[in-house]
Write a protein that holds these residues in place. Sequence first.
Motif, PDB file in Angstrom:
ATOM      1  N   ARG A  88       0.825  -1.211   0.000  1.00 50.09           N
ATOM      2  CA  ARG A  88       0.000   0.000   0.000  1.00 50.09           C
ATOM      3  C   ARG A  88       0.861   1.264   0.000  1.00 50.09           C
ATOM      4  NH1 ARG A  88      -4.830   0.985   2.742  1.00 50.09           N
ATOM      5  NH2 ARG A  88      -5.132  -1.242   2.875  1.00 50.09           N
ATOM      6  N   GLN A  91       2.108   1.687  -3.452  1.00 51.05           N
ATOM      7  CA  GLN A  91       1.045   2.087  -4.387  1.00 51.05           C
ATOM      8  C   GLN A  91       0.846   3.603  -4.411  1.00 51.05           C
ATOM      9  OE1 GLN A  91      -2.043  -0.367  -2.761  1.00 51.05           O
ATOM     10  NE2 GLN A  91      -1.563  -2.117  -4.071  1.00 51.05           N
ATOM     11  N   TYR A 115     -12.736   9.154 -11.054  1.00 52.21           N
ATOM     12  CA  TYR A 115     -12.755   7.830 -10.420  1.00 52.21           C
ATOM     13  C   TYR A 115     -11.348   7.420  -9.971  1.00 52.21           C
ATOM     14  CZ  TYR A 115     -12.972   2.712 -10.256  1.00 52.21           C
ATOM     15  OH  TYR A 115     -12.843   1.400  -9.884  1.00 52.21           O
ATOM     16  N   ARG A 118     -10.051   9.483  -6.946  1.00 48.76           N
ATOM     17  CA  ARG A 118     -10.654   9.162  -5.634  1.00 48.76           C
ATOM     18  C   ARG A 118      -9.828   8.101  -4.912  1.00 48.76           C
ATOM     19  NH1 ARG A 118     -12.801  13.021  -7.012  1.00 48.76           N
ATOM     20  NH2 ARG A 118     -14.947  13.324  -7.679  1.00 48.76           N
ATOM     21  N   PHE A 119      -9.296   7.144  -5.667  1.00 46.02           N
ATOM     22  CA  PHE A 119      -8.506   6.075  -5.043  1.00 46.02           C
ATOM     23  C   PHE A 119      -7.216   6.602  -4.418  1.00 46.02           C
ATOM     24  CE2 PHE A 119     -10.218   2.314  -7.727  1.00 46.02           C
ATOM     25  CZ  PHE A 119     -11.314   2.255  -6.891  1.00 46.02           C
TER      26      PHE A 119
ATOM     27  N   ILE B  20     -16.121   4.760  -5.416  1.00 46.77           N
ATOM     28  CA  ILE B  20     -16.707   3.535  -5.974  1.00 46.77           C
ATOM     29  C   ILE B  20     -18.208   3.741  -6.210  1.00 46.77           C
ATOM     30  CG2 ILE B  20     -17.305   1.145  -5.395  1.00 46.77           C
ATOM     31  CD1 ILE B  20     -14.466   1.159  -5.953  1.00 46.77           C
ATOM     32  N   ILE B 110      -5.954   1.829  -2.027  1.00 47.91           N
ATOM     33  CA  ILE B 110      -7.202   1.813  -1.244  1.00 47.91           C
ATOM     34  C   ILE B 110      -7.334   0.415  -0.659  1.00 47.91           C
ATOM     35  CG2 ILE B 110      -8.545   1.279  -3.333  1.00 47.91           C
ATOM     36  CD1 ILE B 110     -10.950   2.588  -2.077  1.00 47.91           C
ATOM     37  N   SER B 111      -7.853   0.343   0.579  1.00 50.95           N
ATOM     38  CA  SER B 111      -7.969  -0.985   1.208  1.00 50.95           C
ATOM     39  C   SER B 111      -9.056  -1.786   0.490  1.00 50.95           C
ATOM     40  CB  SER B 111      -8.307  -0.847   2.686  1.00 50.95           C
ATOM     41  OG  SER B 111      -9.643  -0.449   2.828  1.00 50.95           O
ATOM     42  N   ARG B 112      -8.888  -3.089   0.480  1.00 54.34           N
ATOM     43  CA  ARG B 112      -9.880  -3.935  -0.187  1.00 54.34           C
ATOM     44  C   ARG B 112     -11.226  -3.819   0.528  1.00 54.34           C
ATOM     45  NH1 ARG B 112      -8.695  -3.363  -4.085  1.00 54.34           N
ATOM     46  NH2 ARG B 112      -6.643  -4.343  -4.130  1.00 54.34           N
ATOM     47  N   HIS B 115     -12.942  -0.803  -0.810  1.00 55.59           N
ATOM     48  CA  HIS B 115     -13.297  -1.098  -2.201  1.00 55.59           C
ATOM     49  C   HIS B 115     -14.574  -1.955  -2.257  1.00 55.59           C
ATOM     50  CE1 HIS B 115     -11.749  -3.033  -6.204  1.00 55.59           C
ATOM     51  NE2 HIS B 115     -12.880  -2.415  -6.365  1.00 55.59           N
TER      52      HIS B 115
END
Lengths: 273, 279
Positions: A88, A91, A115, A118-119, B20, B110-112, B115
């Motif tokens: 993480r 990432q 989209y 946002r991540f 999401i 992002i954590s699963r 998600h």
Amino acid sequence: MSAVPAVQVHNLRKEFIRRDGGSRKRGRRRRVAALQGLSFTMQRGECLAILGQNGSGKSTLVRLLSTLLINDGGSAHVFGIDVFDKPRSVQRLVNRVSVEASFFKRMSPMENLSYSARFYGMGPRETRARIPEILALVGFPPERGHEPMEDLSRGMQQKIALARALLTAPVLLLLDEPTTGLDPRSKLEVQDFIRQMREHHDSTILLCTHDMAEAEALADRIGILHQGELLCLESADEIRQRYHADTLEQAFLNATGRSFEDEDEESRRGVPA
Amino acid sequence: MIRPEQGGALRRELIGFAGIVERNMYLIRRFAWWELAWFLYTVANTLTIVFIAKGIEAGGGHLDVNRTTIVLLIGAVIWSYLGLIFEIVTETVAWERWEGTIEYTFMAPISRASHLLGMGAFAVIYGVLRTALLFAVVAASLSVSFGNADFAAAGVVLLISSVSFIGIGMMTAVLPLISPEKGTQLGFIAQGLLLVVSGVYYPVTVLPDWMQWLSVISPATYTLEGCRNAILDGASVSQMWPDIWPLLVIGGIAVPLGLAVFRRGERYAKQHGRLKRSG
């Protein structure tokens, strides 16, 4: 942080299991090495190009550094952070552009970029301001920002892919054949943009490509990857000298015994592209 | 007390979670005509089931047509709701693989949990609205009386049961990672198996003993029973506690279990190179 290498890969190995022909029951399983003890270091701000045929292990390397694969041995660190122990954290530092633009095709560039943003923790207020700036930077016409992606040309889509990567301000940018299949003009635009990213955004860039001229034009050092092994990693001049060649193409041929036009390694070795 | 770095991480997760939901809303809008066509199909499918009660009466059978019609209606509507939840949560992998965005989503920080719960939250919001509309449209096409039905209580049961369904959906969502070609269809099989043991169009007492045992651990059993009690008999939320507490327990187990199963599947996919667009 500057003393820490941007990328440090040591003895990195990855294998895939492939089934030989025949029925599922009778087909023999065999392990195919995609990367065999790969080692190299990249300094911050460096652009390194990896040349290799399809199936030579280029995409496997990108996918390992993107945390999409788990290694079978060796290690990889991005700015000192273990890619496989702390994915993480890695990432947040990395983004990529691949050969396929890869978007939700019915959604618009604005929607796709929102989209993605946002991540990476960017809220609506931030993206409303940032996305038009980035689109201007990659030379994307703002009036087309609300059209579905599927209505855009391949070159336009690849610009949005670059914008997506830039939006998250990655310190390590992984480019996996970013100009393959583009027309000459789009190709030059993408290459100019890669230069800008290096100059203005302090990005470290790992470029995997088929295109020798592109590698020579953009990279500080070039590596030749063949059957999962790194045969050399040095400047274009040093590679030509090492393999007694006048051109990089000839050097590649001398190093690997094959040209890009030869049968893909992928089909022979069973390594996924 | 939340430390600043924890607050930042929490904020990022919440933004990712909302992202999401937002993306799914964009997709619904872009596929609006397909959604309408699919809704019409669901209405037609539901009508074919609820008319069975009248059909039996017309064939000379003796039954309480009003009550049986509502029993069938609730079964068909819950089937549709469950199908939608599973479909949307399963799309966590399947749709992204089809669009080719799967690698970008799974390499994002992002954590699963955020998600998958984001997918689940959207599925519940969209599913509840669509289910309420389906119920209203089909009910309007029938001459049935709902007497003292407590629709709000039925809605509460549906929302509580959604937690369990999301947890089970997470488990089925991993199937397209393991089998890109057939994984999604396996999700539909899980949905069918869940409903067959839960008394979708009949009381669970008619099932063989081993199926009745399975019905005890199926959240759909309590959802169907709770909704029928609320709509047929006007039971309030407090009166439905015997249906609600098992749903809370199953939900409390299903979500962490679903996350664990998905993480295990993701690890398998990363080891075997399956986390990519072409499968």
